[in-house]
Design a protein around this motif. Sequence first.
Motif, PDB file in Angstrom:
ATOM      1  N   GLN A  41      80.044  61.786  47.220  1.00  0.00           N
ATOM      2  CA  GLN A  41      78.791  61.061  47.492  1.00  0.00           C
ATOM      3  C   GLN A  41      77.591  61.809  46.927  1.00  0.00           C
ATOM      4  O   GLN A  41      76.699  61.205  46.354  1.00  0.00           O
ATOM      5  N   ARG A  42      77.601  63.100  47.085  1.00  0.00           N
ATOM      6  CA  ARG A  42      76.484  63.903  46.588  1.00  0.00           C
ATOM      7  C   ARG A  42      76.410  63.853  45.061  1.00  0.00           C
ATOM      8  O   ARG A  42      75.341  63.682  44.485  1.00  0.00           O
ATOM      9  N   ALA A  43      77.558  63.997  44.411  1.00  0.00           N
ATOM     10  CA  ALA A  43      77.594  64.014  42.944  1.00  0.00           C
ATOM     11  C   ALA A  43      77.203  62.660  42.356  1.00  0.00           C
ATOM     12  O   ALA A  43      76.393  62.592  41.431  1.00  0.00           O
ATOM     13  N   LEU A  44      77.773  61.591  42.886  1.00  0.00           N
ATOM     14  CA  LEU A  44      77.464  60.269  42.351  1.00  0.00           C
ATOM     15  C   LEU A  44      76.043  59.847  42.698  1.00  0.00           C
ATOM     16  O   LEU A  44      75.384  59.161  41.921  1.00  0.00           O
ATOM     17  N   GLY A  45      75.573  60.247  43.868  1.00  0.00           N
ATOM     18  CA  GLY A  45      74.201  59.941  44.249  1.00  0.00           C
ATOM     19  C   GLY A  45      73.196  60.645  43.352  1.00  0.00           C
ATOM     20  O   GLY A  45      72.150  60.093  42.998  1.00  0.00           O
ATOM     21  N   ALA A  46      73.508  61.879  42.947  1.00  0.00           N
ATOM     22  CA  ALA A  46      72.620  62.630  42.065  1.00  0.00           C
ATOM     23  C   ALA A  46      72.553  61.993  40.682  1.00  0.00           C
ATOM     24  O   ALA A  46      71.525  62.071  40.002  1.00  0.00           O
ATOM     25  N   LYS A  47      73.646  61.364  40.275  1.00  0.00           N
ATOM     26  CA  LYS A  47      73.686  60.705  38.968  1.00  0.00           C
ATOM     27  C   LYS A  47      73.151  59.277  39.028  1.00  0.00           C
ATOM     28  O   LYS A  47      73.038  58.623  38.000  1.00  0.00           O
ATOM     29  N   GLY A  48      72.896  58.792  40.220  1.00  0.00           N
ATOM     30  CA  GLY A  48      72.398  57.430  40.381  1.00  0.00           C
ATOM     31  C   GLY A  48      73.492  56.383  40.229  1.00  0.00           C
ATOM     32  O   GLY A  48      73.212  55.222  39.963  1.00  0.00           O
ATOM     33  N   GLN A  49      74.742  56.791  40.425  1.00  0.00           N
ATOM     34  CA  GLN A  49      75.868  55.866  40.298  1.00  0.00           C
ATOM     35  C   GLN A  49      76.281  55.334  41.667  1.00  0.00           C
ATOM     36  O   GLN A  49      75.937  55.897  42.704  1.00  0.00           O
ATOM     37  N   ASP A  50      77.046  54.271  41.641  1.00  0.00           N
ATOM     38  CA  ASP A  50      77.550  53.656  42.866  1.00  0.00           C
ATOM     39  C   ASP A  50      78.596  54.567  43.504  1.00  0.00           C
ATOM     40  O   ASP A  50      79.572  54.936  42.850  1.00  0.00           O
ATOM     41  N   PRO A  51      78.428  54.952  44.765  1.00  0.00           N
ATOM     42  CA  PRO A  51      79.391  55.843  45.420  1.00  0.00           C
ATOM     43  C   PRO A  51      80.625  55.129  45.978  1.00  0.00           C
ATOM     44  O   PRO A  51      81.333  55.685  46.808  1.00  0.00           O
ATOM     45  N   ALA A  52      80.909  53.931  45.530  1.00  0.00           N
ATOM     46  CA  ALA A  52      82.059  53.177  46.042  1.00  0.00           C
ATOM     47  C   ALA A  52      83.397  53.906  45.860  1.00  0.00           C
ATOM     48  O   ALA A  52      84.247  53.848  46.755  1.00  0.00           O
ATOM     49  N   PRO A  53      83.622  54.624  44.757  1.00  0.00           N
ATOM     50  CA  PRO A  53      84.907  55.336  44.633  1.00  0.00           C
ATOM     51  C   PRO A  53      85.128  56.389  45.719  1.00  0.00           C
ATOM     52  O   PRO A  53      86.264  56.746  46.011  1.00  0.00           O
ATOM     53  N   CYS A  54      84.064  56.854  46.324  1.00  0.00           N
ATOM     54  CA  CYS A  54      84.169  57.869  47.378  1.00  0.00           C
ATOM     55  C   CYS A  54      84.824  57.316  48.638  1.00  0.00           C
ATOM     56  O   CYS A  54      85.276  58.085  49.494  1.00  0.00           O
ATOM     57  N   GLN A  55      84.854  56.003  48.768  1.00  0.00           N
ATOM     58  CA  GLN A  55      85.427  55.386  49.968  1.00  0.00           C
ATOM     59  C   GLN A  55      86.894  55.732  50.149  1.00  0.00           C
ATOM     60  O   GLN A  55      87.406  55.703  51.259  1.00  0.00           O
ATOM     61  N   TRP A  56      87.593  56.069  49.082  1.00  0.00           N
ATOM     62  CA  TRP A  56      89.004  56.462  49.198  1.00  0.00           C
ATOM     63  C   TRP A  56      89.119  57.693  50.088  1.00  0.00           C
ATOM     64  O   TRP A  56      89.906  57.739  51.023  1.00  0.00           O
ATOM     65  N   TYR A  57      88.315  58.717  49.797  1.00  0.00           N
ATOM     66  CA  TYR A  57      88.338  59.946  50.589  1.00  0.00           C
ATOM     67  C   TYR A  57      87.932  59.664  52.032  1.00  0.00           C
ATOM     68  O   TYR A  57      88.497  60.238  52.969  1.00  0.00           O
ATOM     69  N   PHE A  58      86.952  58.796  52.200  1.00  0.00           N
ATOM     70  CA  PHE A  58      86.489  58.431  53.535  1.00  0.00           C
ATOM     71  C   PHE A  58      87.628  57.830  54.357  1.00  0.00           C
ATOM     72  O   PHE A  58      87.867  58.224  55.501  1.00  0.00           O
ATOM     73  N   ARG A  59      88.335  56.902  53.777  1.00  0.00           N
ATOM     74  CA  ARG A  59      89.419  56.247  54.509  1.00  0.00           C
ATOM     75  C   ARG A  59      90.556  57.207  54.816  1.00  0.00           C
ATOM     76  O   ARG A  59      91.166  57.130  55.879  1.00  0.00           O
ATOM     77  N   VAL A  60      90.842  58.106  53.885  1.00  0.00           N
ATOM     78  CA  VAL A  60      91.912  59.074  54.125  1.00  0.00           C
ATOM     79  C   VAL A  60      91.532  60.005  55.266  1.00  0.00           C
ATOM     80  O   VAL A  60      92.315  60.199  56.199  1.00  0.00           O
TER      81      VAL A  60
END
Length: 86
Positions: A41-60
Amino acid sequence: MAEDIKEKLARYRTAPFDSRFPNQNQTKNCWQNYLDFHRCQRALGAKGQDPAPCQWYFRVYKSICPIEWVTTWDEYREEGTFPGKI
């Protein structure tokens, strides 16, 4: 790649086997996925990208980690005393 992640999230039921953590004790798996989620989330947020791929880690980590641990870690992050490197 984003579509592949979205497909996996749609089929997600519980955490799959992770060969990095082959034992019954899944404490390290829980910890690593918690860190990976917040790093992602921090890395993608810093780049201004959508953090949707981070949801995998969240669910795990939500399916593996005890709620008390996650609550405590969240409190530590808010206080600035979290022991992990995010």
